[in-house]
Write a protein that holds these residues in place. Sequence first.
Motif, PDB file in Angstrom:
ATOM      1  N   ALA A  22       0.812  -1.213   0.000  1.00 14.43           N
ATOM      2  CA  ALA A  22       0.000   0.000   0.000  1.00 14.43           C
ATOM      3  C   ALA A  22       0.849   1.268   0.000  1.00 14.43           C
ATOM      4  CB  ALA A  22      -0.945  -0.016   1.201  1.00 14.43           C
ATOM      5  N   TRP A  23       2.036   1.209   0.635  1.00 16.79           N
ATOM      6  CA  TRP A  23       2.885   2.396   0.738  1.00 16.79           C
ATOM      7  C   TRP A  23       3.750   2.625  -0.497  1.00 16.79           C
ATOM      8  CZ3 TRP A  23       7.747   0.743  -0.091  1.00 16.79           C
ATOM      9  CH2 TRP A  23       8.064  -0.571   0.279  1.00 16.79           C
ATOM     10  N   ASP A  24       3.780   1.651  -1.395  1.00 16.06           N
ATOM     11  CA  ASP A  24       4.748   1.665  -2.488  1.00 16.06           C
ATOM     12  C   ASP A  24       4.268   2.541  -3.645  1.00 16.06           C
ATOM     13  OD1 ASP A  24       7.094   0.999  -3.707  1.00 16.06           O
ATOM     14  OD2 ASP A  24       6.607  -1.110  -4.030  1.00 16.06           O
ATOM     15  N   ASN A  25       5.204   2.897  -4.510  1.00 13.60           N
ATOM     16  CA  ASN A  25       4.916   3.722  -5.681  1.00 13.60           C
ATOM     17  C   ASN A  25       5.507   3.009  -6.891  1.00 13.60           C
ATOM     18  OD1 ASN A  25       4.063   5.894  -7.219  1.00 13.60           O
ATOM     19  ND2 ASN A  25       5.875   7.123  -6.816  1.00 13.60           N
ATOM     20  N   ASN A  70       8.917   9.230  -4.277  1.00 17.73           N
ATOM     21  CA  ASN A  70       7.676   9.034  -3.522  1.00 17.73           C
ATOM     22  C   ASN A  70       7.557   7.663  -2.875  1.00 17.73           C
ATOM     23  OD1 ASN A  70       6.838  11.596  -4.044  1.00 17.73           O
ATOM     24  ND2 ASN A  70       5.550  11.065  -5.770  1.00 17.73           N
ATOM     25  N   CYS A  71       8.664   7.077  -2.504  1.00 15.76           N
ATOM     26  CA  CYS A  71       8.612   5.842  -1.739  1.00 15.76           C
ATOM     27  C   CYS A  71       8.717   6.220  -0.261  1.00 15.76           C
ATOM     28  CB  CYS A  71       9.758   4.916  -2.142  1.00 15.76           C
ATOM     29  SG  CYS A  71       9.357   3.175  -2.018  1.00 15.76           S
ATOM     30  N   LYS A  72       8.372   5.318   0.629  1.00 16.35           N
ATOM     31  CA  LYS A  72       8.246   5.713   2.035  1.00 16.35           C
ATOM     32  C   LYS A  72       9.580   6.135   2.649  1.00 16.35           C
ATOM     33  CE  LYS A  72       8.513   1.171   4.331  1.00 16.35           C
ATOM     34  NZ  LYS A  72       7.839   0.272   5.278  1.00 16.35           N
ATOM     35  N   TRP A  73      10.704   5.673   2.075  1.00 18.20           N
ATOM     36  CA  TRP A  73      11.991   6.028   2.666  1.00 18.20           C
ATOM     37  C   TRP A  73      12.622   7.260   2.007  1.00 18.20           C
ATOM     38  CZ3 TRP A  73      11.534   1.523  -0.323  1.00 18.20           C
ATOM     39  CH2 TRP A  73      12.187   1.568  -1.556  1.00 18.20           C
ATOM     40  N   GLN A  75      10.803  10.383   0.122  1.00 15.10           N
ATOM     41  CA  GLN A  75       9.747  11.133  -0.533  1.00 15.10           C
ATOM     42  C   GLN A  75      10.308  12.385  -1.190  1.00 15.10           C
ATOM     43  OE1 GLN A  75       6.681  11.854   2.322  1.00 15.10           O
ATOM     44  NE2 GLN A  75       6.127   9.703   2.502  1.00 15.10           N
TER      45      GLN A  75
END
Length: 258
Positions: A22-25, A70-73, A75
Amino acid sequence: MITVKDIEQKLFDWAPQELAAAWDNVGHLVGEQNAEVKKVLVSLDITEAVVREAIDFGADLIVAHHPVMNCKWHQVQHVRDDDAQGRMLIGMIRNGISAICMHTNLDAALGGVNDLLAQKLGLCDLEMLNEEKIGRIGTLKCELPLVEFTRFVIESLRCNGLRYTDSGKPVHRVAVGGGACSDYIDQAIALGCDTFVTSDIRYHEFLDTKELNLIDAGHYPTEQVVCPAIVNYLKEAYPELDIIHSTAHNREVIQYCI
């Protein structure tokens, strides 16, 4: 004419978008979707060196595993030339280079990162490690002492070295997780594994895990196995395109001193 959008859909045929966390781009992250593609560069990561290589090659598209933005680590807060990510994005857009990134969806996909990693390590009778389809479990054809297996891992994945702990068990039933999958240690134990090969294992996980051998073979080596497969997949789908694997980012960056 083959477009960026066409190639994105072809990659989603292999690694559907709904498999991504869900958090991935994932998918087409940079560039124009209807831009024509004639040359493709494939790399695990998009770095400044990879962007320079793409410019020199005349690439219209970079296909990577790790998302460029825009990945969680990592942005995107701005796009400026005074940081590495900004320079990469500016360089790509100025030179008409698009980016498609297939990350956790390609980890989970059949024939993706984790299937390829398991096969590279000689595992048979593969099954899923968890419901998210991240990770695989398999068995070696014959039981091996742990030290012998660690040497095999280094040779097979071209690691510069690895970190491990010894639970006192020989290696036979093995879990693998390309990239940082230490969150799944408990699942590997519950499913009767004697060994878990992944990366980015934390100190307390090494310290507290007694039930199985832990092997940290590095993030790059455990995922790089997918890049040649991406090249072959796209060449088979689009034989008219010029598709190459990056030579600017083709080795482990972490060095070990013994």
